[in-house]
Design an enzyme around this catalytic site. Structure first.
Site, PDB file in Angstrom:
ATOM      1  N   ARG A  65       0.283  -9.407  10.960  1.00 20.40           N
ATOM      2  CA  ARG A  65       1.524  -8.822  11.168  1.00 20.40           C
ATOM      3  C   ARG A  65       2.004  -9.959  12.274  1.00 20.40           C
ATOM      4  NH1 ARG A  65       1.426  -3.102   9.497  1.00 20.40           N
ATOM      5  NH2 ARG A  65      -0.387  -2.560  10.032  1.00 20.40           N
ATOM      6  N   PHE A 118       0.715  -9.162  -3.413  1.00 17.84           N
ATOM      7  CA  PHE A 118       0.099  -8.856  -2.263  1.00 17.84           C
ATOM      8  C   PHE A 118       1.054  -9.808  -1.074  1.00 17.84           C
ATOM      9  CE2 PHE A 118      -2.275  -7.538   1.741  1.00 17.84           C
ATOM     10  CZ  PHE A 118      -1.903  -6.633   1.570  1.00 17.84           C
ATOM     11  N   ILE A 119       1.478  -9.775  -0.044  1.00 16.77           N
ATOM     12  CA  ILE A 119       2.045 -10.196   0.791  1.00 16.77           C
ATOM     13  C   ILE A 119       1.603  -9.799   1.891  1.00 16.77           C
ATOM     14  CG2 ILE A 119       3.993 -10.926  -0.848  1.00 16.77           C
ATOM     15  CD1 ILE A 119       5.653  -9.306   0.983  1.00 16.77           C
ATOM     16  N   ASP A 167       1.079  -6.662   6.419  1.00 19.39           N
ATOM     17  CA  ASP A 167      -0.305  -6.520   7.213  1.00 19.39           C
ATOM     18  C   ASP A 167      -1.269  -6.535   5.882  1.00 19.39           C
ATOM     19  OD1 ASP A 167      -0.506  -3.673   7.238  1.00 19.39           O
ATOM     20  OD2 ASP A 167      -2.317  -3.426   7.518  1.00 19.39           O
ATOM     21  N   GLY A 215       4.638  -1.301  10.014  1.00 21.55           N
ATOM     22  CA  GLY A 215       5.096  -2.290   9.066  1.00 21.55           C
ATOM     23  C   GLY A 215       6.541  -2.582   9.628  1.00 21.55           C
ATOM     24  N   LYS A 231       9.628  -4.314  -4.453  1.00 22.74           N
ATOM     25  CA  LYS A 231       8.400  -4.834  -6.019  1.00 22.74           C
ATOM     26  C   LYS A 231       9.083  -4.035  -6.962  1.00 22.74           C
ATOM     27  CE  LYS A 231       4.456  -5.884  -3.197  1.00 22.74           C
ATOM     28  NZ  LYS A 231       2.971  -5.619  -3.155  1.00 22.74           N
ATOM     29  N   GLU A 235      12.244   0.631   6.789  1.00 24.44           N
ATOM     30  CA  GLU A 235      10.687   0.356   5.762  1.00 24.44           C
ATOM     31  C   GLU A 235      11.270  -1.167   5.323  1.00 24.44           C
ATOM     32  OE1 GLU A 235       8.503   0.637   5.299  1.00 24.44           O
ATOM     33  OE2 GLU A 235       8.018   2.234   4.087  1.00 24.44           O
ATOM     34  N   ASP A 236       9.722  -1.719   5.851  1.00 25.70           N
ATOM     35  CA  ASP A 236       9.541  -3.216   5.572  1.00 25.70           C
ATOM     36  C   ASP A 236       9.863  -3.484   3.647  1.00 25.70           C
ATOM     37  OD1 ASP A 236       7.678  -1.825   4.918  1.00 25.70           O
ATOM     38  OD2 ASP A 236       6.214  -2.995   5.855  1.00 25.70           O
TER      39      ASP A 236
HETATM   40  P1  IMP Z   1       4.578   2.702  -1.600  1.00 22.69           P
HETATM   41  O1  IMP Z   1       4.385   3.921  -1.258  1.00 22.69           O
HETATM   42  O2  IMP Z   1       3.583   2.290  -2.804  1.00 22.69           O
HETATM   43  O3  IMP Z   1       6.118   2.297  -1.866  1.00 22.69           O
HETATM   44  O4  IMP Z   1       4.214   1.342  -0.314  1.00 22.69           O
HETATM   45  C1  IMP Z   1       4.979   1.561   1.178  1.00 22.69           C
HETATM   46  C2  IMP Z   1       4.170   0.533   1.845  1.00 22.69           C
HETATM   47  O5  IMP Z   1       2.911   0.275   1.647  1.00 22.69           O
HETATM   48  C3  IMP Z   1       5.034   0.069   2.791  1.00 22.69           C
HETATM   49  O6  IMP Z   1       5.535   0.663   4.084  1.00 22.69           O
HETATM   50  C4  IMP Z   1       3.867  -0.723   2.931  1.00 22.69           C
HETATM   51  O7  IMP Z   1       3.906  -1.100   4.477  1.00 22.69           O
HETATM   52  C5  IMP Z   1       2.727  -1.225   2.144  1.00 22.69           C
HETATM   53  N1  IMP Z   1       2.777  -2.404   1.203  1.00 22.69           N
HETATM   54  C6  IMP Z   1       2.766  -2.443   0.427  1.00 22.69           C
HETATM   55  N2  IMP Z   1       3.112  -3.521  -0.421  1.00 22.69           N
HETATM   56  C7  IMP Z   1       2.518  -4.432   0.693  1.00 22.69           C
HETATM   57  C8  IMP Z   1       2.269  -5.488   0.641  1.00 22.69           C
HETATM   58  O8  IMP Z   1       2.413  -6.358  -0.610  1.00 22.69           O
HETATM   59  N3  IMP Z   1       1.615  -5.919   2.289  1.00 22.69           N
HETATM   60  C9  IMP Z   1       1.753  -5.340   2.991  1.00 22.69           C
HETATM   61  N4  IMP Z   1       2.129  -3.603   2.512  1.00 22.69           N
HETATM   62  C10 IMP Z   1       2.148  -2.993   1.879  1.00 22.69           C
HETATM   63 MG    MG Z   2       5.916   0.431   5.844  1.00 20.96          MG
END
Ligand code: IMP
Ligand code: MG
Length: 178
Positions: free
Chosen positions: A168, A155-156, A162, A48, A134, A102-103
């Site tokens: 992407r 969700f984005i 993606d 991402g 978020k 990180e994205d």
């Molecule tokens: P976390 O472990 O829940 O913080 O998730 C992080 C990872 O999930 C990020 O690095 C993203 O790659 C993916 N992710 C989280 N939210 C989204 C979203 O809204 N769209 C797409 N990918 C997401």
């Molecule tokens: Mg990511």
């Protein structure tokens, strides 16, 4: 309003490329100031963060290195609490300042697991830079050092992010139409 279809889902434009570029520049200038003289290793979390990392690194003006890890926690539009490490790290982190790139931080689990692993590898200092956050979804309690834009718990896709592997390549960020 600009909309886009990714696989079977409809999305509408949410953050345009100009706004993203501003956020990226602001993160870079903070890092340039804080990391001066530290020769940080930027560790990009694939897939991402690839687009954010490329734009961010062009704004970084201090001596630094860059490397990549590949992690995955999402299936479809839902996060899962198991983080799979798909490509591991081959750099020596002992005594280094690491900036994870990180994205997006959603539940925060991926970044929690990642920072813990880096500390075990004896990194001197581990900082987190994320383009998006978020806050409503965040389940952890660590500090995010460099943050671009806070967004609601929707969700984005786009700008590296993606939906099931698609979207992407979009230069702007789009939000799901529910
Ligand atoms: P976390 O472990 O829940 O913080 O998730 C992080 C990872 O999930 C990020 O690095 C993203 O790659 C993916 N992710 C989280 N939210 C989204 C979203 O809204 N769209 C797409 N990918 C997401
Ligand atoms: Mg990511």
């Amino acid at each position: 309003m600009k909309t886009v279809k990714v696989l079977e889902l409809e999305f509408s434009e949410f953050i345009d490329a100009n706004e993203i570029a501003k956020a990226v520049k602001s993160i870079a200038s903070q890092i340039n100031k804080d990391m001066e003289g530290k020769n940080p290793l930027f560790l990009v979390v694939l897939n991402g963060a690839f687009m954010f990392a490329a734009d961010l690194m062009k704004e970084i003006s201090i001596p630094c290195e860059i490397s990549f890890v590949k992690l995955s926690s999402y299936i479809g539009t839902k996060t899962t609490s198991t983080v799979r490490e798909l490509i591991g790290l081959d750099e020596v982190l002992h005594d280094r300042t690491v900036v994870i790139v990180e994205d997006i931080i959603d539940t925060g689990i991926t970044m929690g697991v990642t920072t813990e692993k880096l500390r075990k590898l004896e990194a001197k200092e581990v900082k987190i830079a994320t383009l998006l956050f978020k806050p409503e979804a965040f389940k952890m309690n660590y500090k995010i050092d460099y943050l671009g834009i806070e967004i609601p718990n929707d969700f984005i896709v786009g700008y590296g992010l993606d939906y099931n592997g698609q979207g992407r390549n979009l230069p702007d960020i789009y939000k799901i139409i529910s």
